[in-house]
Write a protein that holds these residues in place. Structure first.
Motif, PDB file in Angstrom:
ATOM      1  N   GLY A  80       0.817  -1.221   0.000  1.00  0.00           N
ATOM      2  CA  GLY A  80       0.000   0.000   0.000  1.00  0.00           C
ATOM      3  C   GLY A  80       0.845   1.263   0.000  1.00  0.00           C
ATOM      4  O   GLY A  80       1.712   1.434   0.850  1.00  0.00           O
ATOM      5  N   GLU A  81       0.601   2.129  -0.967  1.00  0.00           N
ATOM      6  CA  GLU A  81       1.297   3.429  -1.017  1.00  0.00           C
ATOM      7  C   GLU A  81       0.352   4.515  -0.526  1.00  0.00           C
ATOM      8  O   GLU A  81      -0.866   4.356  -0.596  1.00  0.00           O
ATOM      9  N   PHE A  82       0.899   5.632  -0.082  1.00  0.00           N
ATOM     10  CA  PHE A  82       0.047   6.718   0.423  1.00  0.00           C
ATOM     11  C   PHE A  82       0.715   8.082   0.317  1.00  0.00           C
ATOM     12  O   PHE A  82       0.318   9.030   0.980  1.00  0.00           O
ATOM     13  N   GLY A 107      -2.248  13.486  -6.782  1.00  0.00           N
ATOM     14  CA  GLY A 107      -2.355  13.428  -8.239  1.00  0.00           C
ATOM     15  C   GLY A 107      -2.026  12.079  -8.845  1.00  0.00           C
ATOM     16  O   GLY A 107      -2.073  11.911 -10.067  1.00  0.00           O
ATOM     17  N   CYS A 108      -1.687  11.086  -7.993  1.00  0.00           N
ATOM     18  CA  CYS A 108      -1.451   9.738  -8.537  1.00  0.00           C
ATOM     19  C   CYS A 108      -2.408   8.740  -7.885  1.00  0.00           C
ATOM     20  O   CYS A 108      -2.287   7.537  -8.070  1.00  0.00           O
ATOM     21  N   GLY A 109      -3.347   9.272  -7.101  1.00  0.00           N
ATOM     22  CA  GLY A 109      -4.372   8.403  -6.501  1.00  0.00           C
ATOM     23  C   GLY A 109      -3.869   7.459  -5.422  1.00  0.00           C
ATOM     24  O   GLY A 109      -4.475   6.419  -5.167  1.00  0.00           O
ATOM     25  N   HIS A 110      -2.774   7.817  -4.754  1.00  0.00           N
ATOM     26  CA  HIS A 110      -2.228   6.884  -3.762  1.00  0.00           C
ATOM     27  C   HIS A 110      -3.081   6.800  -2.489  1.00  0.00           C
ATOM     28  O   HIS A 110      -2.900   5.871  -1.702  1.00  0.00           O
ATOM     29  N   ASN A 111      -4.004   7.751  -2.298  1.00  0.00           N
ATOM     30  CA  ASN A 111      -4.962   7.595  -1.194  1.00  0.00           C
ATOM     31  C   ASN A 111      -5.831   6.365  -1.450  1.00  0.00           C
ATOM     32  O   ASN A 111      -6.158   5.612  -0.534  1.00  0.00           O
ATOM     33  N   GLY A 144       6.974   6.942   0.145  1.00  0.00           N
ATOM     34  CA  GLY A 144       7.958   7.477  -0.806  1.00  0.00           C
ATOM     35  C   GLY A 144       8.053   6.743  -2.125  1.00  0.00           C
ATOM     36  O   GLY A 144       9.157   6.453  -2.582  1.00  0.00           O
ATOM     37  N   GLU A 145       6.903   6.485  -2.779  1.00  0.00           N
ATOM     38  CA  GLU A 145       7.002   5.871  -4.109  1.00  0.00           C
ATOM     39  C   GLU A 145       7.396   6.930  -5.132  1.00  0.00           C
ATOM     40  O   GLU A 145       8.194   6.680  -6.037  1.00  0.00           O
ATOM     41  N   GLU A 146       6.818   8.117  -4.989  1.00  0.00           N
ATOM     42  CA  GLU A 146       7.053   9.188  -5.962  1.00  0.00           C
ATOM     43  C   GLU A 146       8.461   9.775  -5.787  1.00  0.00           C
ATOM     44  O   GLU A 146       8.711  10.544  -4.857  1.00  0.00           O
ATOM     45  N   GLY A 147       9.347   9.392  -6.673  1.00  0.00           N
ATOM     46  CA  GLY A 147      10.701   9.939  -6.644  1.00  0.00           C
ATOM     47  C   GLY A 147      11.544   9.490  -5.467  1.00  0.00           C
ATOM     48  O   GLY A 147      12.643   9.996  -5.264  1.00  0.00           O
ATOM     49  N   TRP A 169      -1.888  -2.772  -6.667  1.00  0.00           N
ATOM     50  CA  TRP A 169      -2.692  -2.220  -7.770  1.00  0.00           C
ATOM     51  C   TRP A 169      -2.354  -0.760  -7.940  1.00  0.00           C
ATOM     52  O   TRP A 169      -1.629  -0.185  -7.127  1.00  0.00           O
ATOM     53  N   HIS A 170      -2.887  -0.159  -9.007  1.00  0.00           N
ATOM     54  CA  HIS A 170      -2.740   1.289  -9.185  1.00  0.00           C
ATOM     55  C   HIS A 170      -4.011   1.874  -9.785  1.00  0.00           C
ATOM     56  O   HIS A 170      -4.573   1.276 -10.701  1.00  0.00           O
ATOM     57  N   PRO A 171      -4.444   3.024  -9.299  1.00  0.00           N
ATOM     58  CA  PRO A 171      -5.586   3.709  -9.918  1.00  0.00           C
ATOM     59  C   PRO A 171      -5.245   4.147 -11.349  1.00  0.00           C
ATOM     60  O   PRO A 171      -4.097   4.478 -11.637  1.00  0.00           O
TER      61      PRO A 171
HETATM   62 ZN   LIG Z   1       1.456   6.290  -8.558  1.00  0.00          ZN
END
Ligand SMILES: [Zn+2]
Length: 477
Positions: A80-82, A107-111, A144-147, A169-171
């Motif tokens: 799970g990313e957030f 902006g990447c839907g990680h919520n 910290g997935e983004e960058g 998964w990813h939105p």
């Molecule tokens: Zn993403």
């Protein structure tokens, strides 16, 4: 509908409001890489309330955690990313750009991503509990997935050891399996140090670090012709040495992101980029310090696991959007550029849809599931899920949470992030992942096939973490 599928759907729908609250909380607390203090703690506490035992601060990262329930084999992990993105602040459920302020947004839907994986873990746990089965469910809180490549650091520190299968998964605007590989990358700072001086009075005494940055970029732009076409070299000048043109800039910095389908290729290009940096330093009589920031590998799909996940996604199914949802999606569609609208079908084909797009006509939202495809290919993007896929059999899906054509990392993606159709997509993803885990709990032979495929890959491709051991995760500046 099988009883397992009824059980999962019922469980998720009975707890719908509770999970939506989690997604909304994370949406309302958008935090960037390795500073997701509110979101991580909220999710960790939610895991504890569900009866998971939580280990916080894993891999030396304050906002990384592992929630565990059950005992014995198999061990199924949900990722799970957030984390949010800087500069993508946006009011939810709008049809135009309306930022809250100048800060972060999802902006990447990680919520949705974090909550969907959490809901899947809860459903799988509930199934084990109610049926008195042995097996372990783990929810990995992955910051910290983004960058930031948070998971790559977590893999380096052995956080995923003992996990038999990982699901995530990813939105997106699509319902499909994400079976393509992804680009490996290195992110590296080049810091130049020169000598400042008065730019008119004594320019001959100055040595410009900014000149070095410019010459390095020129050099790399010439290098572009001599790398494989799939490679990407992006840069951002992160320090120009100040805003005074009448000072010879003594310090300047440029951040490079180098990508290619294989880690080895990235490494080769990186070494050439380093030579160019040294050349720029030599030309300008400045000094260069190379500071490695982060890296990630290319994604390795596990076809046996993907097939189970796809079957589960079909079982979860889709429902037709309501008139209200369709009307909102149409407004979002109208806000897209002509290029984005024209590109939407290519995007869907990339996700495995075939045909001329007639199934999407007049709909604005995807309500079908792409057929399974194990076609080889590389997604023109990177993810730190990749490093997990080198050490644990991994499969990922995407569920439709946004209007057709919506690009990731835009205000349009942010604003749709807690809409009713985004949450429907989130539950679809959760259901498919939970069903997959339950299938593996109930069918050891399926688990065996997944493992066999993975071991055959691993025997030929031992993993080396692309991030050097002395590099620590870093927050945004
Ligand atoms: Zn993403």
């Amino acid at each position: 509908m099988s009883t397992v599928s009824e059980f999962t759907k019922n469980y998720l729908m009975e707890n719908k409001a509770r999970f939506e609250e989690v997604s909304e909380y994370i949406f309302n607390h958008p935090e960037t890489r390795f500073e997701e203090y509110a979101s991580a703690e909220y999710l960790a506490k939610a895991c504890e309330r569900e009866g998971f035992s939580v280990e916080r601060g894993v891999a030396g990262i304050e906002t990384a955690f592992v929630a565990t329930y059950g005992s014995g084999k198999p061990v199924i992990g949900f990722l799970g990313e957030f984390d949010a993105l800087s500069g993508l602040s946006q009011e939810p459920n709008k049809t135009a750009y309306e930022p809250w302020d100048t800060s972060n947004g999802h902006g990447c839907g990680h919520n949705l991503l974090g909550t969907g994986a959490f809901a899947a873990a809860c459903a799988a746990k509930k199934y084990l509990e109610e049926n008195g089965l042995s097996g372990t469910v783990k929810f990995f809180g992955c910051p910290g997935e983004e960058g930031g490549s948070g998971k790559t650091f977590m893999v380096r520190e052995g956080v995923f050891e003992g996990v038999d299968a990982a699901l995530t998964w990813h939105p997106s605007p699509s319902n499909s399996i994400m079976g393509l590989s992804s680009l490996a990358n290195y992110q590296v700072y080049f810091q130049f140090k020169g000598i400042s001086s008065h730019a008119a009075n004594s320019p001959h005494l100055g040595r410009s670090a900014l000149d070095a940055v410019e010459l390095m970029n020129v050099g790399v732009n010439y290098l572009r012709e001599h790398v494989i076409p799939e490679a990407r070299m992006h840069y951002a000048v992160t320090n120009t040495g100040g805003i005074s043109p009448n000072v010879v800039q003594a310090n300047a910095e440029v951040l490079y992101l180098i990508r290619s389908p294989k880690v080895k290729e990235v490494d080769d290009i990186y070494k050439r980029v380093c030579k160019i940096a040294e050349g720029a330093a030599m030309m300008t009589e400045t000094e260069v310090t190379i500071k490695f920031d982060k890296a990630c590998s290319n994604y390795i799909p596990n076809r046996s696991l993907e097939k189970i996940l796809h079957k589960s996604l079909l079982e979860a199914g889709t429902e037709a959007p309501t008139d209200e949802e369709m009307a909102y999606a149409e407004k979002i569609w109208e806000s897209l550029t002509q290029g984005e609208q024209e590109n939407y079908l290519d995007l869907m084909r990339g996700f495995g849809y075939s045909g001329d797009g007639s199934e999407f006509e007049g709909k604005y939202l995807a309500d079908t599931i792409a057929p399974y495809s194990d076609k080889e290919g590389v997604l023109p993007g990177s993810t730190d899920v990749s490093d997990v896929s080198w050490v644990v059999p991994t499969a990922q899906l995407t569920a439709a949470t946004s209007t057709l054509g919506t690009p990731l990392h835009t205000w349009q993606m942010t604003t749709q992030g807690i809409s009713s159709f985004a949450h429907k997509g989130m539950f679809r993803a959760a259901e498919a992942m939970a069903l997959t885990a339950i299938q593996l709990f109930n069918h050891p032979e399926d688990m065996e096939n997944v493992k066999k495929e993975f071991q055959a890959f691993q025997a030929k491709n031992p993993y080396t973490c692309p991030i050097p051991t002395d590099v620590k995760p870093s927050k945004l500046n």
